[in-house]
Enzyme design. Structure first.
Site, PDB file in Angstrom:
ATOM      1  N   ASN A   1      36.204  35.390  45.895  1.00  0.00           N
ATOM      2  CA  ASN A   1      35.171  36.390  45.646  1.00  0.00           C
ATOM      3  C   ASN A   1      35.756  37.699  45.140  1.00  0.00           C
ATOM      4  O   ASN A   1      35.754  37.965  43.938  1.00  0.00           O
ATOM      5  CB  ASN A   1      34.362  36.631  46.932  1.00  0.00           C
ATOM      6  CG  ASN A   1      33.015  37.288  46.660  1.00  0.00           C
ATOM      7  OD1 ASN A   1      32.890  38.156  45.804  1.00  0.00           O
ATOM      8  ND2 ASN A   1      32.001  36.877  47.390  1.00  0.00           N
ATOM      9  N   ASP A   2      36.282  38.526  46.031  1.00  0.00           N
ATOM     10  CA  ASP A   2      36.744  39.857  45.638  1.00  0.00           C
ATOM     11  C   ASP A   2      37.869  39.817  44.612  1.00  0.00           C
ATOM     12  O   ASP A   2      37.996  40.731  43.794  1.00  0.00           O
ATOM     13  CB  ASP A   2      37.212  40.627  46.877  1.00  0.00           C
ATOM     14  CG  ASP A   2      36.075  40.858  47.869  1.00  0.00           C
ATOM     15  OD1 ASP A   2      34.933  41.050  47.415  1.00  0.00           O
ATOM     16  OD2 ASP A   2      36.334  40.829  49.083  1.00  0.00           O
ATOM     17  N   VAL A   3      38.690  38.765  44.629  1.00  0.00           N
ATOM     18  CA  VAL A   3      39.828  38.688  43.698  1.00  0.00           C
ATOM     19  C   VAL A   3      39.386  38.321  42.294  1.00  0.00           C
ATOM     20  O   VAL A   3      40.217  38.240  41.386  1.00  0.00           O
ATOM     21  CB  VAL A   3      40.887  37.689  44.191  1.00  0.00           C
ATOM     22  CG1 VAL A   3      41.452  38.130  45.530  1.00  0.00           C
ATOM     23  CG2 VAL A   3      40.321  36.279  44.287  1.00  0.00           C
ATOM     24  N   THR A   4      38.078  38.099  42.082  1.00  0.00           N
ATOM     25  CA  THR A   4      37.557  37.801  40.741  1.00  0.00           C
ATOM     26  C   THR A   4      36.505  38.822  40.299  1.00  0.00           C
ATOM     27  O   THR A   4      35.870  38.630  39.265  1.00  0.00           O
ATOM     28  CB  THR A   4      36.923  36.401  40.706  1.00  0.00           C
ATOM     29  OG1 THR A   4      35.806  36.353  41.608  1.00  0.00           O
ATOM     30  CG2 THR A   4      37.938  35.331  41.109  1.00  0.00           C
TER      31      THR A   4
ATOM     32  N   ALA B   1      35.012  42.452  51.094  1.00  0.00           N
ATOM     33  CA  ALA B   1      34.864  43.876  50.810  1.00  0.00           C
ATOM     34  C   ALA B   1      33.431  44.360  51.006  1.00  0.00           C
ATOM     35  O   ALA B   1      33.178  45.563  51.011  1.00  0.00           O
ATOM     36  CB  ALA B   1      35.320  44.175  49.380  1.00  0.00           C
TER      37      ALA B   1
END
Length: 466
Positions: free
Chosen positions: A392-395, A433
């Site tokens: 999720n957050d890493v994309t 996040a």
């Protein structure tokens, strides 16, 4: 009694040097997924040499306790190695960290107790450091284990004035340590120091969310190494000093590296209670007229079957669903059709350092298909389909474009530059996040909702039917 006694200090030194060299070579091998298995073997040989040499030293006694402890520990380790699933490796690593730190603190206390508090200045410093750092590592690792095992909430657990409370605990422990170094020969003071250190270890990790566990585990690993090194001074063991420093140095460097990968400072990870951002109810999201679009396994199968290049982006969702074997099967099916398949690995994806590498290696994914972020990002513009599985957050493109975002500046996988993006998620809930992922609203993105394992199994069936 041991079959062979070693009394020559030169022989002992040479054997310990062999063990130290093995540890250094093991670390070198462990820096690459391709050689990681070899690194484990080399490190194991080094530890066998170190332990065997120590047990063969002239003067070693209490063989009944040594054998009993070895048998108990060996049985527990064997059962753990055979039964713990690869998806539970973060929890097991946390336990290993804790056991090492706890052992260091216990040894320090034992040495102080046996000496009746009458120890030299250098030794008392080592005892204090080993007790303090080891107890913090033990307690912190147990909390990390509980969070990873979902025995307690993975979200940050905070209360008003927590930092002041934690600071008071740490100062109290340090104060007791200074008193002991200054000459207070009190076993009660050392016990109080250990108790305060244990409490600080708990409070230290509670405010840290589950997605920051890679950094926390690395830092706790460094703590354990430092505690072991201090214990080496207590026991006058060169090999333990060096081995502990190797663990402490490598853990510290890895901690700093992962903090950089998130564009956050280590202090922000430890004290920022990151992940507490409040969001509204989950559901179909709209933003400036854009709406996330759902898709079906059949539609995704068509895109995958006719693609030239597919990049799989694994995340924690894949780990939770234990879908790594099915992902590999899907990739092999696509490769049989001439599709070029690669895996994009973000440094902090998952819940421990190298989590995705471990899972995919366990599923026998070829090492040369595992591409780190800096290597794979230039390939996304030439990618036909990016298959995002629980990452999720890493994309999230907001890390590049939205200065108000809590993840702004964090290096991400550039999946939004692929021609088509398929996101596999259970729902539209935000990631750790606590913010919506802008990727899901992009025109080239479609959502395949459901459990990752079930969705991949359906994709395999749909691709075969093409």
């Amino acid at each position: 009694m041991p079959l062979l006694l070693i009394s020559d200090p030169d022989v002992v030194g040479i054997l310990y040097l062999v063990a130290i060299v093995c540890f250094i070579v093991a670390l070198r091998f462990l820096s690459s997924p391709k050689n990681a298995r070899r690194g484990n073997w080399v490190g194991g040989v080094g530890m066998l040499v170190a332990v065997g040499t120590t047990l063969a030293l002239d003067g070693i006694g209490n063989w009944g306790l040594i054998i009993a402890g070895g048998v108990i520990g060996g049985v527990i380790g064997l059962i753990g190695a055979r039964t713990v699933k690869m998806t539970a490796m973060p929890q097991m690593v946390a336990l290993f960290n804790g056991v090492g730190g706890g052992a260091a603190a216990l040894i320090a206390f034992s040495e102080f107790h046996v000496a009746g508090g009458d120890v030299s200045g250098d030794e008392i410093v080592s005892i204090v450091l080993s007790s303090l750092i080891g107890a913090i590592s033990f307690a912190g690792s147990m909390v990390a284990f509980a969070k990873l095992q979902e025995l307690v909430s993975g979200r940050p657990i905070v209360f008003r004035g927590q930092n002041v409370f934690d600071g008071a605990i740490l100062l109290g422990a340090i104060g007791l340590g200074i008193a002991l170094v200054a000459g207070v020969q009190s076993q009660a003071a050392l016990v109080a120091l250990i108790v305060l250190a244990l409490l600080f270890g708990v409070m230290f990790v509670l405010p840290i969310g589950g997605a920051d566990m890679p950094v926390v585990i690395s830092l706790l690993n460094a703590f354990t190494g430092l505690a072991a090194s201090a214990t080496g001074f207590v026991l006058d063991s060169t090999v333990l000093i060096v081995a502990g420093m190797l663990v402490g140095a490598s853990g510290t460097l890895l901690t700093l590296k992962m903090a950089v990968a998130m564009n956050r400072s280590v202090t922000n990870v430890l004290f920022g209670a990151f992940g507490q951002v409040k969001t509204g109810p989950a559901g179909v999201r709209e933003d400036d007229g854009r709406t996330a679009r759902a898709t079906t396994p059949d539609d995704v199968a068509v895109q995958l079957s006719f693609a030239r290049k597919v990049v799989v982006v694994p995340g924690y969702g894949m780990a939770v669903a234990q879908a790594q074997h099915d992902v590999r099967q899907l990739a092999e099916l696509l490769e049989e059709r001439g599709v070029d398949v690669a895996y994009a690995i973000h440094p902090v994806a998952g819940r421990m350092p190298g989590h995705m590498n471990v899972l995919l290696a366990e599923a026998n994914v070829p090492y040369d298909q595992l591409k780190e972020m800096d290597e794979i990002n230039p390939e996304f513009p030439q990618t036909d389909v990016a298959l995002v599985i629980g990452a999720n957050d890493v994309t999230n493109p907001a890390a590049r474009s939205d200065q108000s975002s809590p993840i702004y500046g964090m290096p991400i996988l550039d999946v939004d530059k692929a021609a088509s993006v398929i996101v596999m998620k259970r729902s539209m809930n935000p990631g750790f996040a606590g913010i919506d992922n802008e990727l899901y609203l992009e025109p080239q993105t479609t959502m395949l909702f459901g459990d990752a394992k079930d969705s991949v199994v359906k994709l395999i069936g749909a691709v075969k039917a093409q």
